[in-house]
Design a protein around this motif. Structure first.
Motif, PDB file in Angstrom:
ATOM      1  N   GLU A 225       0.859  -1.186   0.000  1.00  0.00           N
ATOM      2  CA  GLU A 225       0.000   0.000   0.000  1.00  0.00           C
ATOM      3  C   GLU A 225       0.896   1.238   0.000  1.00  0.00           C
ATOM      4  O   GLU A 225       1.410   1.656   1.042  1.00  0.00           O
ATOM      5  CB  GLU A 225      -0.905  -0.007   1.235  1.00  0.00           C
ATOM      6  N   VAL A 226       1.083   1.795  -1.179  1.00  0.00           N
ATOM      7  CA  VAL A 226       1.978   2.948  -1.309  1.00  0.00           C
ATOM      8  C   VAL A 226       1.446   4.148  -0.527  1.00  0.00           C
ATOM      9  O   VAL A 226       2.216   4.968  -0.025  1.00  0.00           O
ATOM     10  CB  VAL A 226       2.187   3.304  -2.797  1.00  0.00           C
ATOM     11  N   TRP A 227       0.129   4.233  -0.384  1.00  0.00           N
ATOM     12  CA  TRP A 227      -0.442   5.385   0.327  1.00  0.00           C
ATOM     13  C   TRP A 227       0.085   5.470   1.758  1.00  0.00           C
ATOM     14  O   TRP A 227       0.229   6.577   2.299  1.00  0.00           O
ATOM     15  CB  TRP A 227      -1.971   5.329   0.312  1.00  0.00           C
ATOM     16  N   ARG A 228       0.392   4.334   2.360  1.00  0.00           N
ATOM     17  CA  ARG A 228       0.862   4.342   3.746  1.00  0.00           C
ATOM     18  C   ARG A 228       2.272   4.918   3.876  1.00  0.00           C
ATOM     19  O   ARG A 228       2.639   5.417   4.944  1.00  0.00           O
ATOM     20  CB  ARG A 228       0.829   2.928   4.318  1.00  0.00           C
ATOM     21  N   ALA A 229       3.054   4.853   2.813  1.00  0.00           N
ATOM     22  CA  ALA A 229       4.436   5.343   2.865  1.00  0.00           C
ATOM     23  C   ALA A 229       4.568   6.760   2.319  1.00  0.00           C
ATOM     24  O   ALA A 229       5.668   7.319   2.299  1.00  0.00           O
ATOM     25  CB  ALA A 229       5.346   4.402   2.078  1.00  0.00           C
TER      26      ALA A 229
ATOM     27  N   PHE B 219      -1.496 -11.062 -13.279  1.00  0.00           N
ATOM     28  CA  PHE B 219      -0.495 -10.587 -14.237  1.00  0.00           C
ATOM     29  C   PHE B 219      -0.533 -11.468 -15.483  1.00  0.00           C
ATOM     30  O   PHE B 219      -0.466 -12.693 -15.387  1.00  0.00           O
ATOM     31  CB  PHE B 219       0.909 -10.638 -13.623  1.00  0.00           C
ATOM     32  N   GLY B 220      -0.630 -10.846 -16.638  1.00  0.00           N
ATOM     33  CA  GLY B 220      -0.530 -11.582 -17.890  1.00  0.00           C
ATOM     34  C   GLY B 220      -1.659 -12.542 -18.185  1.00  0.00           C
ATOM     35  O   GLY B 220      -1.563 -13.347 -19.109  1.00  0.00           O
ATOM     36  N   GLY B 221      -2.745 -12.480 -17.397  1.00  0.00           N
ATOM     37  CA  GLY B 221      -3.821 -13.444 -17.606  1.00  0.00           C
ATOM     38  C   GLY B 221      -3.437 -14.849 -17.182  1.00  0.00           C
ATOM     39  O   GLY B 221      -3.987 -15.834 -17.688  1.00  0.00           O
ATOM     40  N   ASN B 222      -2.490 -14.957 -16.232  1.00  0.00           N
ATOM     41  CA  ASN B 222      -2.090 -16.282 -15.751  1.00  0.00           C
ATOM     42  C   ASN B 222      -3.289 -17.017 -15.155  1.00  0.00           C
ATOM     43  O   ASN B 222      -4.194 -16.396 -14.596  1.00  0.00           O
ATOM     44  CB  ASN B 222      -0.986 -16.169 -14.700  1.00  0.00           C
ATOM     45  N   THR B 223      -3.267 -18.345 -15.240  1.00  0.00           N
ATOM     46  CA  THR B 223      -4.467 -19.131 -14.931  1.00  0.00           C
ATOM     47  C   THR B 223      -4.329 -19.992 -13.682  1.00  0.00           C
ATOM     48  O   THR B 223      -4.912 -21.074 -13.586  1.00  0.00           O
ATOM     49  CB  THR B 223      -4.815 -20.026 -16.134  1.00  0.00           C
ATOM     50  N   GLN B 224      -3.572 -19.525 -12.707  1.00  0.00           N
ATOM     51  CA  GLN B 224      -3.407 -20.294 -11.470  1.00  0.00           C
ATOM     52  C   GLN B 224      -4.473 -19.910 -10.441  1.00  0.00           C
ATOM     53  O   GLN B 224      -4.875 -18.747 -10.368  1.00  0.00           O
ATOM     54  CB  GLN B 224      -2.023 -20.032 -10.874  1.00  0.00           C
ATOM     55  N   LEU B 225      -4.905 -20.879  -9.649  1.00  0.00           N
ATOM     56  CA  LEU B 225      -5.798 -20.577  -8.530  1.00  0.00           C
ATOM     57  C   LEU B 225      -4.980 -19.839  -7.478  1.00  0.00           C
ATOM     58  O   LEU B 225      -4.114 -20.421  -6.832  1.00  0.00           O
ATOM     59  CB  LEU B 225      -6.369 -21.860  -7.924  1.00  0.00           C
ATOM     60  N   ALA B 226      -5.237 -18.563  -7.331  1.00  0.00           N
ATOM     61  CA  ALA B 226      -4.506 -17.751  -6.356  1.00  0.00           C
ATOM     62  C   ALA B 226      -5.225 -16.425  -6.190  1.00  0.00           C
ATOM     63  O   ALA B 226      -5.378 -15.674  -7.148  1.00  0.00           O
ATOM     64  CB  ALA B 226      -3.069 -17.511  -6.810  1.00  0.00           C
ATOM     65  N   ALA B 227      -5.676 -16.158  -4.988  1.00  0.00           N
ATOM     66  CA  ALA B 227      -6.334 -14.888  -4.695  1.00  0.00           C
ATOM     67  C   ALA B 227      -6.297 -14.681  -3.182  1.00  0.00           C
ATOM     68  O   ALA B 227      -6.856 -15.505  -2.447  1.00  0.00           O
ATOM     69  CB  ALA B 227      -7.776 -14.893  -5.198  1.00  0.00           C
ATOM     70  N   PRO B 228      -5.654 -13.633  -2.703  1.00  0.00           N
ATOM     71  CA  PRO B 228      -5.478 -13.453  -1.253  1.00  0.00           C
ATOM     72  C   PRO B 228      -6.709 -12.856  -0.574  1.00  0.00           C
ATOM     73  O   PRO B 228      -6.658 -11.783   0.025  1.00  0.00           O
ATOM     74  CB  PRO B 228      -4.283 -12.508  -1.184  1.00  0.00           C
ATOM     75  N   LEU B 229      -7.836 -13.571  -0.668  1.00  0.00           N
ATOM     76  CA  LEU B 229      -9.077 -13.039  -0.114  1.00  0.00           C
ATOM     77  C   LEU B 229      -8.963 -12.774   1.385  1.00  0.00           C
ATOM     78  O   LEU B 229      -9.375 -11.713   1.872  1.00  0.00           O
ATOM     79  CB  LEU B 229     -10.232 -14.001  -0.391  1.00  0.00           C
ATOM     80  N   LEU B 230      -8.418 -13.728   2.126  1.00  0.00           N
ATOM     81  CA  LEU B 230      -8.315 -13.540   3.573  1.00  0.00           C
ATOM     82  C   LEU B 230      -7.433 -12.335   3.909  1.00  0.00           C
ATOM     83  O   LEU B 230      -7.704 -11.601   4.869  1.00  0.00           O
ATOM     84  CB  LEU B 230      -7.756 -14.800   4.233  1.00  0.00           C
ATOM     85  N   LYS B 231      -6.395 -12.127   3.116  1.00  0.00           N
ATOM     86  CA  LYS B 231      -5.498 -10.996   3.347  1.00  0.00           C
ATOM     87  C   LYS B 231      -6.179  -9.677   3.015  1.00  0.00           C
ATOM     88  O   LYS B 231      -6.158  -8.723   3.806  1.00  0.00           O
ATOM     89  CB  LYS B 231      -4.230 -11.164   2.509  1.00  0.00           C
ATOM     90  N   VAL B 232      -6.792  -9.609   1.830  1.00  0.00           N
ATOM     91  CA  VAL B 232      -7.432  -8.362   1.396  1.00  0.00           C
ATOM     92  C   VAL B 232      -8.622  -8.021   2.289  1.00  0.00           C
ATOM     93  O   VAL B 232      -8.904  -6.846   2.539  1.00  0.00           O
ATOM     94  CB  VAL B 232      -7.860  -8.465  -0.083  1.00  0.00           C
ATOM     95  N   ALA B 233      -9.311  -9.059   2.787  1.00  0.00           N
ATOM     96  CA  ALA B 233     -10.455  -8.818   3.671  1.00  0.00           C
ATOM     97  C   ALA B 233     -10.032  -8.200   5.000  1.00  0.00           C
ATOM     98  O   ALA B 233     -10.878  -7.730   5.760  1.00  0.00           O
ATOM     99  CB  ALA B 233     -11.202 -10.122   3.923  1.00  0.00           C
ATOM    100  N   LYS B 234      -8.747  -8.198   5.286  1.00  0.00           N
ATOM    101  CA  LYS B 234      -8.217  -7.492   6.458  1.00  0.00           C
ATOM    102  C   LYS B 234      -7.619  -6.144   6.060  1.00  0.00           C
ATOM    103  O   LYS B 234      -7.810  -5.134   6.739  1.00  0.00           O
ATOM    104  CB  LYS B 234      -7.162  -8.354   7.159  1.00  0.00           C
ATOM    105  N   LEU B 235      -6.880  -6.137   4.940  1.00  0.00           N
ATOM    106  CA  LEU B 235      -6.219  -4.907   4.498  1.00  0.00           C
ATOM    107  C   LEU B 235      -7.215  -3.797   4.163  1.00  0.00           C
ATOM    108  O   LEU B 235      -7.040  -2.643   4.559  1.00  0.00           O
ATOM    109  CB  LEU B 235      -5.359  -5.186   3.255  1.00  0.00           C
ATOM    110  N   LEU B 236      -8.242  -4.144   3.416  1.00  0.00           N
ATOM    111  CA  LEU B 236      -9.171  -3.124   2.928  1.00  0.00           C
ATOM    112  C   LEU B 236      -9.974  -2.477   4.053  1.00  0.00           C
ATOM    113  O   LEU B 236     -10.046  -1.238   4.131  1.00  0.00           O
ATOM    114  CB  LEU B 236     -10.073  -3.722   1.857  1.00  0.00           C
ATOM    115  N   PRO B 237     -10.579  -3.246   4.956  1.00  0.00           N
ATOM    116  CA  PRO B 237     -11.264  -2.599   6.082  1.00  0.00           C
ATOM    117  C   PRO B 237     -10.314  -1.771   6.949  1.00  0.00           C
ATOM    118  O   PRO B 237     -10.697  -0.710   7.456  1.00  0.00           O
ATOM    119  CB  PRO B 237     -11.840  -3.781   6.872  1.00  0.00           C
ATOM    120  N   ALA B 238      -9.083  -2.250   7.095  1.00  0.00           N
ATOM    121  CA  ALA B 238      -8.109  -1.493   7.890  1.00  0.00           C
ATOM    122  C   ALA B 238      -7.808  -0.154   7.235  1.00  0.00           C
ATOM    123  O   ALA B 238      -7.693   0.873   7.917  1.00  0.00           O
ATOM    124  CB  ALA B 238      -6.825  -2.299   8.062  1.00  0.00           C
ATOM    125  N   ALA B 239      -7.692  -0.147   5.910  1.00  0.00           N
ATOM    126  CA  ALA B 239      -7.454   1.110   5.197  1.00  0.00           C
ATOM    127  C   ALA B 239      -8.659   2.036   5.306  1.00  0.00           C
ATOM    128  O   ALA B 239      -8.525   3.243   5.531  1.00  0.00           O
ATOM    129  CB  ALA B 239      -7.144   0.821   3.732  1.00  0.00           C
TER     130      ALA B 239
END
Length: 745
Positions: A391-395, A412-432
């Motif tokens: 989060e660049v805004w914090r710095a 990135f690049g339309g890569n097709t791997q199962l990967a999404a940091p939902l648990l992380k973002v669900a903490k980061l976004l409310p905190a912001a």
């Protein structure tokens, strides 16, 4: 059901606007359909054919401080009231997910199961959006995903954006038509402009000033057709209340212009390793021609396309400015904005913050502050581009009090791997959101490079804008699971909840997130753009069987079957890592019997991953190539577009380009004709070294590899025809392959 009084309803909307969420029950008089909601009616007709007459749409007759919607049943009708068209569309989506268990994909080809009878809303409900701005798309998305889309695909995507309440989409399609007119005023012919432009696949990077000419010249028919498409896109987005962000001039100029104006102050920016003949040139904003070009472009654009006063300009994307002095950077910013303002007094400069993350070492606070504060207050809107990572805004003291949008990148690049940091973002976004120092955090958005396979994460992001309770990811995921099953299914819910801590936790979808199948062949490690996922692969393998024991009605849902295919595909490509390691051990032990056993297993696994992918429309190489070839009118034109399409997803640039495999994908056809043969080439090379008793020389092999890769991009549909429609029974294929590979998992 009971109804609420009009006074109580207005109170509800006001309360929603103030508190973001308050669902009340009361009584009201019947609601009449408004006559000015034809665009939302159109969405209903396209999503639920034959059902639009069952919906009553009404604009809330109060000026709420925030976008809000309210839904209820009235007899056999579904009433959706909203402060505007987008709010009503969001209300429609709320009804579809909550009551119909319908998940609407961003792909036009995905099936939507329409219920024979629309479910009744048992309790009136409403939501209000907490963020004024909801941004969507990235320059790169116009290459990795929407490159070959026609109006049918765009129309559906705009419907999806409306359903998810998005109101600030990036809109850069077709700008070459306008640039051609501008460059003509500077003495360049249409042919010179077309030669300056890259082929279609690389236009996003040409637009960002990263390279010129590569795989061009750009056909005039493509230029004209994309401009027509842009007019359709803008008309529909604006009719729904969206405010599209149009491009502006950021300093990228044709080399031919330097010949006509030899005193121009330009900097050679390179060409992403595609050759010096494709180098891009950046015009110093202090040069008198800079503002002149900007005014001409913006004036022409406004005349042809109108404006919503938001303009994207990124003068130093992944490049060094002529000077790092804060005073110089301030002068650049002031000059760029003054050119915008001269044409549009209400102009707002939208700048992506990728560079400020990517090159944070150079973009120190004094430099960034000087650039931002050179623009009048609130006239530069920054996209904090990759917040799940940094989060660049914090710095930066919240971008020194400039308005900004908190963005999730995710792909990135339309890569097709199962990967999404939902648990992380669900903490980061409310905190912001709750941070007292977040200053002018004006909205949220996503800057995804490609659509990939983790669509739910982007839906969650925009749902959170309206529903703070989405931060309770377990509850949200249960409802999402129901929308994929088309019904309430606790077994399916359990399967999705099991996925959360494994692949949807803190894992960021970083650059080059891939798998061994996609990797440059090697005995240890992986290619530069095939970094592996960092979770326990066996944990995902153990979850896969859960998808086979859901209710038969759930397993009949196309969305459920797609999710099963994606999970199984991921399990199989994960397994490839272990098999590759076994190949390496056998090779170094000179155990030829084991070497042959495991190489055979590896190639068989590649075939099976290809087979699973072949069941999904958006995972077909034939779909991508077929869409590209459709732009051509002659065989030569069709082959031109196919070459472009092949290069972007493999070598990216020319033979041995540094970006090879950046856009790697688990696509049927791509695995069978590109990744698998590339590995077979490697296995054959290793056999020769085993027979000769010599160690492998990877430099020698890489010469063979890059030759194969480039030759593959020269093939056409006549050489390699690919299926353009999904093949086979998903459930049977996945079940059979799971039984085949279960002992190895």
């Amino acid at each position: 059901m009971s109804h609420v009084t009009q006074a109580a309803k207005l109170f509800l909307i006001t309360l929603l606007s103030l508190t973001s969420l308050n669902l009340l029950k009361a009584k009201s008089a019947p609601v009449a359909d408004s006559v000015n909601n034809t665009e939302v009616k159109g969405i209903i007709s396209r999503i639920l054919p034959g059902k639009s007459s069952y919906f009553i749409l009404k604009t809330i007759p109060v000026k709420a401080s925030r976008d809000s919607f309210y839904v209820q049943s009235q007899g056999d009708k579904i009433v959706i009231e909203g402060t505007n068209a987008l709010s009503m569309a969001k209300g429609l989506n709320y009804y579809l997910k909550t009551y119909c268990h319908i998940s609407v994909s961003w792909y036009a080809n995905d099936v939507i199961n329409v219920p024979a009878q629309l479910p009744v809303i048992d309790q009136p409900a409403g939501q209000a959006c907490r963020f004024d701005k909801r941004f969507f798309l990235n320059y790169c998305t116009f290459g990795y995903t929407t490159l070959w889309w026609q109006w049918r695909d765009w129309e559906h995507l705009i419907d999806w954006m409306a359903l998810n309440g998005i109101n600030m989409p990036l809109a850069i399609t077709g700008q070459e038509y306008i640039w051609q007119r501008v460059w003509k005023k500077f003495g360049m012919t249409d042919e010179q402009s077309r030669a300056f432009f890259t082929g279609p696949a690389h236009l996003p990077w040409q637009r960002m000033g990263n390279l010129d000419r590569w795989l061009g010249p750009l056909p005039q028919s493509f230029i004209d057709g994309q401009f027509t498409l842009q007019k359709q896109i803008l008309q529909r987005e604006r009719s729904l209340g969206m405010k599209p962000i149009l491009p502006a001039f950021a300093g990228h100029v044709p080399k031919d212009l330097v010949k006509k104006f030899p005193k121009m102050k330009v900097t050679d920016l390179g060409s992403y390793d595609t050759g010096t003949e494709n180098d891009a040139f950046f015009l110093d904003p202090m040069d008198p021609l800079f503002v002149k070009i900007q005014k001409l472009y913006l004036g022409e654009q406004e005349k042809l396309l109108g404006t919503n006063h938001y303009y994207g300009a990124d003068p130093f994307n992944e490049m060094n400015p002529p000077s790092w002095e804060p005073a110089y950077l301030a002068s650049v910013a002031k000059t760029i904005y003054s050119g915008m303002k001269a044409i549009d007094p209400n102009a707002v400069w939208v700048q992506m913050g990728w560079t400020f993350y990517y090159d944070r070492k150079h973009w120190t606070n004094p430099r960034l502050e000087a650039m931002i504060k050179a623009v009048p207050p609130n006239k530069m809107l920054l996209l904090d581009y990759f917040c799940e990572q940094t989060e660049v805004w914090r710095a930066t003291d919240a971008f020194f009090n400039a308005p900004y949008i908190w963005c999730y990148l995710g792909n990135f690049g339309g890569n097709t791997q199962l990967a999404a940091p939902l648990l992380k973002v669900a903490k980061l976004l409310p905190a912001a959101e709750k941070d007292p120092n977040h200053r002018q955090m004006d909205g949220i958005g996503t800057t995804l490079e490609g659509f990939g396979v983790n669509q739910f994460m982007f839906e969650w992001l925009f749902d959170y804008a309206w529903n703070a309770n989405a931060a309770n990811v377990n509850d949200w995921m249960k409802q999402y699971a129901d929308s994929r099953s088309g019904r309430h299914d606790v077994v399916a819910q359990s399967a999705w909840l099991k996925l959360l801590p494994v692949v949807y936790n803190a894992q960021v979808s970083g650059v080059g997130l891939g798998n061994i199948v996609q990797s440059e062949p090697m005995l240890k490690g992986h290619g530069d753009y095939s970094s592996l996922s960092n979770y326990d692969y066996s944990a995902l393998s153990n979850i896969l069987p859960s998808f086979f024991v859901a209710d038969s009605a759930s397993k009949a849902s196309p969305n459920y079957r797609r999710d099963l295919a994606l999970v199984e595909k991921q399990v199989l490509v994960n397994l490839a890592s272990a098999i590759r390691d076994s190949i390496g051990k056998a090779y170094y032990a000179k155990d030829t019997r084991s070497f042959e056993k495991f190489t055979k297993l590896f190639t068989s696994l590649c075939d099976d991953v290809d087979l699973v992918a072949s069941t999904q429309q958006d995972l077909l190489l034939g779909n991508w190539i077929g869409q590209a070839r459709a732009f051509g009118n002659t065989t030569a034109e069709k082959n031109f577009y196919e070459k472009d399409a092949r290069v972007l997803i493999t070598t990216w640039g020319g033979e041995a380009n540094v970006n090879t495999d950046y856009a790697a994908k688990d696509w049927a056809g791509l695995i069978k004709t590109y990744y698998k043969p590339r590995w077979e080439l490697f296995f054959n090379y290793l056999r020769k070294t085993l027979n000769a008793g010599t160690p492998p020389d990877m430099k020698e092999f890489d010469k063979l590899r890059v030759k194969f890769e480039w030759q593959w991009t020269d093939k056409t549909a006549a050489d390699q025809p690919f299926a353009t429609q999904p093949q086979g029974d998903v459930m049977k294929i996945c079940s059979d392959l799971y039984k085949k590979w279960a002992l190895y998992l």
